[in-house]
Design a protein around this motif. Structure first.
Motif, PDB file in Angstrom:
ATOM      1  N   ARG A   1       0.832  -1.212   0.000  1.00 37.88           N
ATOM      2  CA  ARG A   1       0.000   0.000   0.000  1.00 37.88           C
ATOM      3  C   ARG A   1       0.861   1.254   0.000  1.00 37.88           C
ATOM      4  O   ARG A   1       0.583   2.213  -0.716  1.00 37.88           O
ATOM      5  N   LYS A   2       1.905   1.263   0.806  1.00 33.55           N
ATOM      6  CA  LYS A   2       2.780   2.433   0.913  1.00 33.55           C
ATOM      7  C   LYS A   2       3.473   2.727  -0.415  1.00 33.55           C
ATOM      8  O   LYS A   2       3.518   3.881  -0.863  1.00 33.55           O
ATOM      9  N   GLN A   3       4.007   1.692  -1.062  1.00 37.27           N
ATOM     10  CA  GLN A   3       4.731   1.892  -2.320  1.00 37.27           C
ATOM     11  C   GLN A   3       3.797   2.293  -3.457  1.00 37.27           C
ATOM     12  O   GLN A   3       4.154   3.151  -4.271  1.00 37.27           O
ATOM     13  N   ILE A   4       2.626   1.694  -3.521  1.00 35.87           N
ATOM     14  CA  ILE A   4       1.672   2.065  -4.579  1.00 35.87           C
ATOM     15  C   ILE A   4       1.230   3.516  -4.403  1.00 35.87           C
ATOM     16  O   ILE A   4       1.180   4.285  -5.364  1.00 35.87           O
ATOM     17  N   THR A   5       0.928   3.893  -3.167  1.00 34.71           N
ATOM     18  CA  THR A   5       0.509   5.277  -2.908  1.00 34.71           C
ATOM     19  C   THR A   5       1.629   6.255  -3.232  1.00 34.71           C
ATOM     20  O   THR A   5       1.385   7.312  -3.826  1.00 34.71           O
ATOM     21  N   LYS A   6       2.845   5.912  -2.880  1.00 34.61           N
ATOM     22  CA  LYS A   6       4.001   6.779  -3.169  1.00 34.61           C
ATOM     23  C   LYS A   6       4.209   6.915  -4.673  1.00 34.61           C
ATOM     24  O   LYS A   6       4.465   8.016  -5.171  1.00 34.61           O
ATOM     25  N   PHE A   7       4.102   5.809  -5.401  1.00 34.82           N
ATOM     26  CA  PHE A   7       4.309   5.837  -6.849  1.00 34.82           C
ATOM     27  C   PHE A   7       3.234   6.651  -7.557  1.00 34.82           C
ATOM     28  O   PHE A   7       3.525   7.451  -8.439  1.00 34.82           O
ATOM     29  N   ILE A   8       1.990   6.452  -7.164  1.00 38.27           N
ATOM     30  CA  ILE A   8       0.871   7.126  -7.824  1.00 38.27           C
ATOM     31  C   ILE A   8       0.819   8.610  -7.462  1.00 38.27           C
ATOM     32  O   ILE A   8       0.257   9.416  -8.203  1.00 38.27           O
ATOM     33  N   SER A   9       1.400   9.004  -6.341  1.00 43.64           N
ATOM     34  CA  SER A   9       1.345  10.403  -5.908  1.00 43.64           C
ATOM     35  C   SER A   9       2.109  11.336  -6.841  1.00 43.64           C
ATOM     36  O   SER A   9       1.822  12.530  -6.893  1.00 43.64           O
ATOM     37  N   ASN A  10       3.064  10.820  -7.581  1.00 43.65           N
ATOM     38  CA  ASN A  10       3.850  11.635  -8.496  1.00 43.65           C
ATOM     39  C   ASN A  10       3.161  11.663  -9.860  1.00 43.65           C
ATOM     40  O   ASN A  10       2.950  10.628 -10.482  1.00 43.65           O
ATOM     41  N   ALA A  11       2.834  12.860 -10.323  1.00 46.36           N
ATOM     42  CA  ALA A  11       2.122  13.005 -11.596  1.00 46.36           C
ATOM     43  C   ALA A  11       2.963  12.525 -12.777  1.00 46.36           C
ATOM     44  O   ALA A  11       2.430  11.961 -13.738  1.00 46.36           O
ATOM     45  N   ASP A  12       4.279  12.741 -12.711  1.00 47.61           N
ATOM     46  CA  ASP A  12       5.138  12.281 -13.806  1.00 47.61           C
ATOM     47  C   ASP A  12       5.141  10.761 -13.904  1.00 47.61           C
ATOM     48  O   ASP A  12       5.162  10.209 -15.006  1.00 47.61           O
ATOM     49  N   ASN A  13       5.126  10.074 -12.764  1.00 49.59           N
ATOM     50  CA  ASN A  13       5.042   8.612 -12.779  1.00 49.59           C
ATOM     51  C   ASN A  13       3.742   8.146 -13.432  1.00 49.59           C
ATOM     52  O   ASN A  13       3.727   7.174 -14.185  1.00 49.59           O
ATOM     53  N   CYS A  14       2.646   8.837 -13.106  1.00 47.83           N
ATOM     54  CA  CYS A  14       1.351   8.459 -13.701  1.00 47.83           C
ATOM     55  C   CYS A  14       1.355   8.665 -15.207  1.00 47.83           C
ATOM     56  O   CYS A  14       0.866   7.811 -15.953  1.00 47.83           O
ATOM     57  N   ARG A  15       1.907   9.777 -15.654  1.00 46.28           N
ATOM     58  CA  ARG A  15       1.943  10.034 -17.093  1.00 46.28           C
ATOM     59  C   ARG A  15       2.836   9.021 -17.816  1.00 46.28           C
ATOM     60  O   ARG A  15       2.479   8.530 -18.886  1.00 46.28           O
ATOM     61  N   PHE A  16       3.986   8.714 -17.231  1.00 50.37           N
ATOM     62  CA  PHE A  16       4.874   7.736 -17.843  1.00 50.37           C
ATOM     63  C   PHE A  16       4.215   6.351 -17.876  1.00 50.37           C
ATOM     64  O   PHE A  16       4.308   5.636 -18.873  1.00 50.37           O
ATOM     65  N   THR A  17       3.541   5.988 -16.795  1.00 48.31           N
ATOM     66  CA  THR A  17       2.818   4.724 -16.763  1.00 48.31           C
ATOM     67  C   THR A  17       1.722   4.709 -17.822  1.00 48.31           C
ATOM     68  O   THR A  17       1.486   3.688 -18.480  1.00 48.31           O
ATOM     69  N   GLY A  18       1.046   5.833 -18.010  1.00 50.70           N
ATOM     70  CA  GLY A  18       0.026   5.930 -19.053  1.00 50.70           C
ATOM     71  C   GLY A  18       0.595   5.723 -20.440  1.00 50.70           C
ATOM     72  O   GLY A  18       0.000   5.029 -21.275  1.00 50.70           O
TER      73      GLY A  18
END
Length: 129
Positions: A30-47
């Motif tokens: 839960r901690k790592q997923i929340t940390k990863f998703i909190s960064n907008a650049d990570n979300c865009r790159f994942t997209g």
């Protein structure tokens, strides 16, 4: 190009690798997923990665037929739409993850359900496609 069953094996392996920590260490998951998703650049790159991967699946089988090959199409189309959401709305996954994975028990249930999905996708790849 790519065989349908090879893509299903890759998808099942990806699910298993990503969600196995949810069963073993749900709090850290839960901690790592929340940390990863909190960064907008990570979300865009994942997209972007999801959209590119969806094109791989859709290039193999893009139409919704009435056999088990439809599983390839569904995975491809869902990945495309999810990739677009992650790319254009990077704050959306953060709110959904915080709301959906609210406790360790839910994280463990998600991990178990994901393992069952991975087993089902592997079964489809082995026997039905």
């Amino acid at each position: 190009m790519f065989e349908a069953n090879m893509l299903l094996y890759a998808f099942a392996t990806l699910i298993a690798v990503l969600y196995l920590p949810a069963i073993v260490k749900p709090k850290a998951f839960r901690k790592q997923i929340t940390k990863f998703i909190s960064n907008a650049d990570n979300c865009r790159f994942t997209g972007i990665l999801m959209m590119l991967t969806s094109f791989l699946y859709l290039s193999t089988h893009w139409e919704l037929s009435q056999d088990w090959m439809m599983s390839i199409s569904i995975i491809g189309w869902v990945m495309l739409f999810k990739g677009l959401i992650y790319f254009w709305f990077p704050g959306y996954p953060k709110t959904k993850v915080k709301k959906f994975i609210s406790s360790d028990e839910i994280a463990t249930m998600i991990g178990i359900l994901s393992m069952l999905i991975a087993a089902g996708v592997t079964y489809i790849g082995l026997n039905l496609v």
